[in-house]
Scaffold this motif. Structure first.
Motif, PDB file in Angstrom:
ATOM      1  N   LYS A 368      -7.712   1.427 -36.733  1.00 47.74           N
ATOM      2  CA  LYS A 368      -8.990   1.896 -36.207  1.00 47.74           C
ATOM      3  C   LYS A 368      -9.607   0.845 -35.283  1.00 47.74           C
ATOM      4  N   SER A 369     -10.270   1.328 -34.220  1.00 46.39           N
ATOM      5  CA  SER A 369     -10.940   0.423 -33.290  1.00 46.39           C
ATOM      6  C   SER A 369     -11.968   1.212 -32.490  1.00 46.39           C
ATOM      7  N   THR A 370     -12.894   0.502 -31.854  1.00 50.29           N
ATOM      8  CA  THR A 370     -13.892   1.148 -31.015  1.00 50.29           C
ATOM      9  C   THR A 370     -13.245   1.526 -29.692  1.00 50.29           C
ATOM     10  N   VAL A 371     -13.214   2.824 -29.386  1.00 52.20           N
ATOM     11  CA  VAL A 371     -12.547   3.306 -28.183  1.00 52.20           C
ATOM     12  C   VAL A 371     -13.526   3.785 -27.116  1.00 52.20           C
ATOM     13  N   SER A 372     -14.784   3.945 -27.495  1.00 51.44           N
ATOM     14  CA  SER A 372     -15.783   4.372 -26.526  1.00 51.44           C
ATOM     15  C   SER A 372     -17.154   4.035 -27.085  1.00 51.44           C
ATOM     16  N   VAL A 388     -18.114   4.699 -30.866  1.00 48.53           N
ATOM     17  CA  VAL A 388     -17.129   5.720 -31.204  1.00 48.53           C
ATOM     18  C   VAL A 388     -15.856   5.009 -31.664  1.00 48.53           C
ATOM     19  N   GLU A 389     -15.552   5.144 -32.953  1.00 49.71           N
ATOM     20  CA  GLU A 389     -14.374   4.500 -33.522  1.00 49.71           C
ATOM     21  C   GLU A 389     -13.274   5.525 -33.743  1.00 49.71           C
ATOM     22  N   SER A 390     -12.070   5.145 -33.370  1.00 52.04           N
ATOM     23  CA  SER A 390     -10.943   6.064 -33.563  1.00 52.04           C
ATOM     24  C   SER A 390     -10.684   6.283 -35.042  1.00 52.04           C
ATOM     25  N   ASP A 391     -10.142   7.451 -35.351  1.00 48.90           N
ATOM     26  CA  ASP A 391      -9.863   7.832 -36.741  1.00 48.90           C
ATOM     27  C   ASP A 391      -8.562   8.634 -36.771  1.00 48.90           C
ATOM     28  N   GLN A 392      -7.904   8.624 -37.923  1.00 46.93           N
ATOM     29  CA  GLN A 392      -6.650   9.363 -38.058  1.00 46.93           C
ATOM     30  C   GLN A 392      -6.848  10.842 -37.750  1.00 46.93           C
ATOM     31  N   SER A 393      -8.044  11.359 -38.021  1.00 45.45           N
ATOM     32  CA  SER A 393      -8.302  12.787 -37.789  1.00 45.45           C
ATOM     33  C   SER A 393      -8.344  13.146 -36.311  1.00 45.45           C
ATOM     34  N   ASP A 394      -8.395  12.135 -35.429  1.00 43.94           N
ATOM     35  CA  ASP A 394      -8.434  12.397 -33.987  1.00 43.94           C
ATOM     36  C   ASP A 394      -7.038  12.615 -33.396  1.00 43.94           C
ATOM     37  N   PHE A 401      -3.859  11.716 -29.057  1.00 45.87           N
ATOM     38  CA  PHE A 401      -5.201  11.281 -29.442  1.00 45.87           C
ATOM     39  C   PHE A 401      -6.227  12.012 -28.582  1.00 45.87           C
ATOM     40  N   ASP A 402      -7.227  12.631 -29.261  1.00 48.53           N
ATOM     41  CA  ASP A 402      -8.256  13.425 -28.590  1.00 48.53           C
ATOM     42  C   ASP A 402      -9.567  12.645 -28.623  1.00 48.53           C
ATOM     43  N   VAL A 403      -9.900  11.973 -27.526  1.00 56.17           N
ATOM     44  CA  VAL A 403     -11.118  11.172 -27.490  1.00 56.17           C
ATOM     45  C   VAL A 403     -12.360  12.057 -27.512  1.00 56.17           C
ATOM     46  N   ASN A 404     -12.256  13.282 -27.005  1.00 56.37           N
ATOM     47  CA  ASN A 404     -13.391  14.211 -27.068  1.00 56.37           C
ATOM     48  C   ASN A 404     -13.710  14.554 -28.523  1.00 56.37           C
ATOM     49  N   HIS A 405     -12.671  14.730 -29.320  1.00 53.93           N
ATOM     50  CA  HIS A 405     -12.878  14.997 -30.741  1.00 53.93           C
ATOM     51  C   HIS A 405     -13.535  13.784 -31.407  1.00 53.93           C
ATOM     52  N   ALA A 406     -13.104  12.594 -31.027  1.00 54.87           N
ATOM     53  CA  ALA A 406     -13.678  11.378 -31.609  1.00 54.87           C
ATOM     54  C   ALA A 406     -15.165  11.269 -31.297  1.00 54.87           C
ATOM     55  N   ILE A 407     -15.548  11.614 -30.069  1.00 55.67           N
ATOM     56  CA  ILE A 407     -16.962  11.543 -29.682  1.00 55.67           C
ATOM     57  C   ILE A 407     -17.773  12.597 -30.419  1.00 55.67           C
ATOM     58  N   GLU A 408     -17.272  13.834 -30.461  1.00 54.95           N
ATOM     59  CA  GLU A 408     -18.006  14.898 -31.144  1.00 54.95           C
ATOM     60  C   GLU A 408     -18.134  14.599 -32.639  1.00 54.95           C
ATOM     61  N   ARG A 409     -17.058  14.100 -33.241  1.00 51.57           N
ATOM     62  CA  ARG A 409     -17.097  13.734 -34.661  1.00 51.57           C
ATOM     63  C   ARG A 409     -18.153  12.651 -34.914  1.00 51.57           C
ATOM     64  N   THR A 410     -18.239  11.675 -34.006  1.00 51.39           N
ATOM     65  CA  THR A 410     -19.194  10.587 -34.166  1.00 51.39           C
ATOM     66  C   THR A 410     -20.625  11.088 -34.005  1.00 51.39           C
ATOM     67  N   GLU A 428     -16.451   3.390 -21.292  1.00 46.39           N
ATOM     68  CA  GLU A 428     -15.068   3.253 -21.728  1.00 46.39           C
ATOM     69  C   GLU A 428     -14.869   1.832 -22.252  1.00 46.39           C
ATOM     70  N   GLU A 429     -14.638   1.707 -23.554  1.00 42.05           N
ATOM     71  CA  GLU A 429     -14.623   0.398 -24.212  1.00 42.05           C
ATOM     72  C   GLU A 429     -13.385  -0.429 -23.888  1.00 42.05           C
ATOM     73  N   ASP A 430     -12.530   0.082 -23.041  1.00 42.50           N
ATOM     74  CA  ASP A 430     -11.311  -0.602 -22.613  1.00 42.50           C
ATOM     75  C   ASP A 430     -10.163  -0.395 -23.594  1.00 42.50           C
ATOM     76  N   THR A 431     -10.471  -0.220 -24.892  1.00 43.55           N
ATOM     77  CA  THR A 431      -9.418   0.002 -25.874  1.00 43.55           C
ATOM     78  C   THR A 431      -9.042   1.482 -25.893  1.00 43.55           C
ATOM     79  N   LEU A 432      -7.779   1.780 -25.631  1.00 48.08           N
ATOM     80  CA  LEU A 432      -7.278   3.146 -25.749  1.00 48.08           C
ATOM     81  C   LEU A 432      -6.842   3.413 -27.190  1.00 48.08           C
ATOM     82  N   ILE A 433      -6.011   2.536 -27.717  1.00 49.63           N
ATOM     83  CA  ILE A 433      -5.524   2.615 -29.091  1.00 49.63           C
ATOM     84  C   ILE A 433      -5.194   1.192 -29.543  1.00 49.63           C
TER      85      ILE A 433
END
Length: 619
Positions: A368-372, A388-394, A401-410, A428-433
């Protein structure tokens, strides 16, 4: 009958940075053609210049009227009809400059001649248009000189933009620093407006600070042998805690003048949710690019990272940028895949079939990391910044990996709705994954069976391990019907990356203590025994410190300080006092070492804790 003449006075700080000259006296004179000073140039009546005391005294009887400019630099004169066909000389007396410098450095006020004006034609313009006003803007070189020389008023005007899109970045905090030989000074900070514009005002006292300030101030230029009076300016910028600009004193603009005009650009994308921009995997952490090349950040042909020939370890951030939507307006998804089959980085990209492990699917790879980050456009009491932190559910079952899902979930997790995204800018936090390389490491550590002074045999050494990484990105036209589009950046591959997660094998002992007991006082020549091994061994050193001293002394025995990049440093009999002599006291010997392991953001900390050995020398 009198006629109203309306004027406005402004000054250029930079080409796109003007200011109203308020609270100054504007003087209206009859022309002084016949009373020009003998040594004045022929066009003195028109040229902007400082009015000397002699000139002011000579023209004293020609003064018609005096008015003070308002907050917008505006002024008005009543022109008597008998002067309607005359030219007029316009001067001003500068008693202050914007925004906060009410007194000049000198006691006397300074007068400047602006120009000679044909009043009749100007009044005709204003008669035709009631909103017409004669505007005069003092040139940059003059106005900056007046501000700085007479008022100690220094200013920085600039813009902060995105490097790729050239769009302004609003609401960011820009801080100006002065690079000094002793300590760097903060000149000031400002927040960018909707156009990315910022302005920082300061005085000489802000860059002449010393540890004795305010009693003693001096500009301690880092290039002190070529001392100049102006500051050496570099910048920091951040938005919602994200670093947009991170210059150092090496980037400083040397000895800047009273006015500094700058254009700063950030690689970090700060956009509206609906905006699109090119998506790409561009790096690993902050230190390395994701490409083969000869630059200091690039991977070499064999998979070593950067100019230091580093190897990757621990969790690495796969960095770059990915828009929320494609140019066609469809959502974007991306994924990273890993191959244990590698090739030279100069070869063609490896076949897709080689990439059998996927982040988000293969257990242990995803971290997990901050992706946005979401930054509220109009600040509110709460939730101005949302991470916005990435999660396995994304991830879907194939690792997309669905960054839109990560943002909506957050957004939902903090009590908002997906519709509230319109209230925010997306950073864009620079970290993709983020990827854990320890899951990919198979080489065992060196067994703990070798004593200090023993060589680690080849059979127990650690072999090189490499991986390849592939980046894939797509637009989701209709996921239910498997309708996807390929977009730019898809298939970016780094064929060879050297990884290692093994610790340094290090042992340290004192021969004379081994021959007796660890608590026995020892005398005579002291012999150190040490073994250091790692396939990517870097710096190594030995130090000794007497109990009563604060500083450590380096021991150079011709082995430990070997500058050649070898994988092992071993000595079974390193003399430490032949010479020098040692006094009766307690000593500590430390064995330091480091490797070329790096995760793109920081180096391996394995060498931060040295091996230590205490002993009492009896003289």
């Amino acid at each position: 009958m009198n006629t109203i003449f309306k004027g406005s006075l402004r000054g250029y700080v930079c080409e796109d940075c003007r200011e109203f000259i308020s609270n100054v006296d504007v003087l209206l004179y009859l022309p002084y053609k016949e009373t020009r000073l003998p040594d004045s140039p022929a066009n003195a009546k028109d040229a902007f210049h400082v009015v000397t005391k002699e000139e002011a005294e000579q023209r004293k009887g020609l003064l018609i009227d005096k008015k003070t400019t308002d907050i917008n630099g505006d002024f008005e004169f009543e022109i008597n009809e008998r002067y309607l066909n005359s030219d007029f000389d316009i001067d001003f007396v500068c008693g202050s400059v914007p925004p906060k410098h009410p007194k000049p450095k000198r006691e006397e006020l300074v007068q400047f001649h602006i120009t000679t004006l044909a009043m009749k034609s100007e009044l005709e313009k204003q008669a035709q248009d009631q909103n017409s006003r004669w505007n005069y803007t003092i040139a940059h070189k003059w106005w900056c000189y007046i501000r700085g020389h007479f008022f100690d008023a220094w200013v920085i005007c600039g813009h902060l933009m995105n490097c790729k899109t050239n769009k302004p970045i609003a609401n960011a905090t820009v801080t100006a620093m002065d690079a000094d030989f002793l300590t760097d000074d903060t000149l000031g900070a400002a927040t960018t407006d909707a156009n990315g514009h910022f302005r920082i005002d300061y005085s000489a006292a802000d860059f002449k600070k010393t540890f004795l300030s305010p009693w003693i101030n001096v500009e301690t230029d880092p290039n002190f042998l070529s001392f100049e009076s102006g500051p050496d300016v570099y910048f920091k910028a951040e938005l919602a805690g994200t670093k947009l600009i991170d210059e150092t004193k090496a980037d400083a603009r040397k000895n800047v003048g009273y006015c500094l005009c700058v254009n700063l650009c950030s690689e970090i994308a700060v956009t509206r949710p609906e905006e699109t921009f090119p998506s790409a995997w561009s790096g690993i952490g902050n230190a390395f690019s994701s490409s083969y090349g000869t630059g200091i950040h690039d991977f070499d042909v064999n998979g070593f990272a950067g100019s230091g020939k580093n190897v990757l370890f621990s969790t690495i951030r796969l960095t770059g940028q990915a828009a929320l939507k494609s140019a066609s307006g469809y959502p974007i998804e991306y994924r990273f895949r890993v191959s244990h089959t590698t090739d030279l980085n100069t070869a063609a990209s490896l076949p897709e079939a080689n990439f059998t492990k996927t982040v988000g699917v293969t257990p242990g790879l995803f971290v997990k990391s901050t992706v946005s980050k979401l930054s509220r456009i109009v600040p509110a009491p709460l939730l101005n910044e949302i991470f916005v932190e990435s999660d396995q559910s994304d991830f879907d079952p194939e690792g997309w990996f669905d960054v839109n899902h990560a943002i909506e979930r957050t957004l939902i997790s903090v009590g908002l709705t997906p519709a509230d995204l319109a209230l925010y800018n997306v950073i864009e936090e620079d970290t993709l994954i983020s990827l854990d390389t320890t899951t990919l490491t198979t080489e065992p550590n060196v067994p703990n069976i070798f004593n200090a002074g023993q060589i680690v045999p080849d059979a127990n050494k650690i072999d090189m391990e490499k991986i390849a990484i592939r980046f894939e990105i797509r637009e989701v036209i209709n996921k239910a019907s498997n309708d996807f589009g390929v977009i730019g950046g898809d298939g970016k591959t780094l064929n060879s990356i050297v990884i290692n997660n093994n610790p340094i094998y290090k042992k340290l002992a004192i021969k004379e203590l081994e021959d007796s007991t660890l608590c026995s006082p020892i005398t005579g020549i002291i012999h150190l025994k040490y073994t250091l091994y790692h396939p990517y061994l870097s710096t190594c050193s030995l130090t000794i410190k007497k109990n009563s001293d604060t500083d450590e002394t380096y021991i150079n025995d011709g082995v430990i300080d070997n500058p050649v990049l070898v994988d092992q440093r071993t000595n079974a009999s390193s003399e430490i006092n032949n010479p020098p002599t040692m006094a009766r006291c307690t000593y500590i010997v430390r064995l330091y070492s480091s490797t070329r392991k790096h995760n793109g953001d920081y180096g391996d900390s394995d060498g931060s804790w040295p091996e230590e050995q205490l002993f009492f020398y009896n003289g």
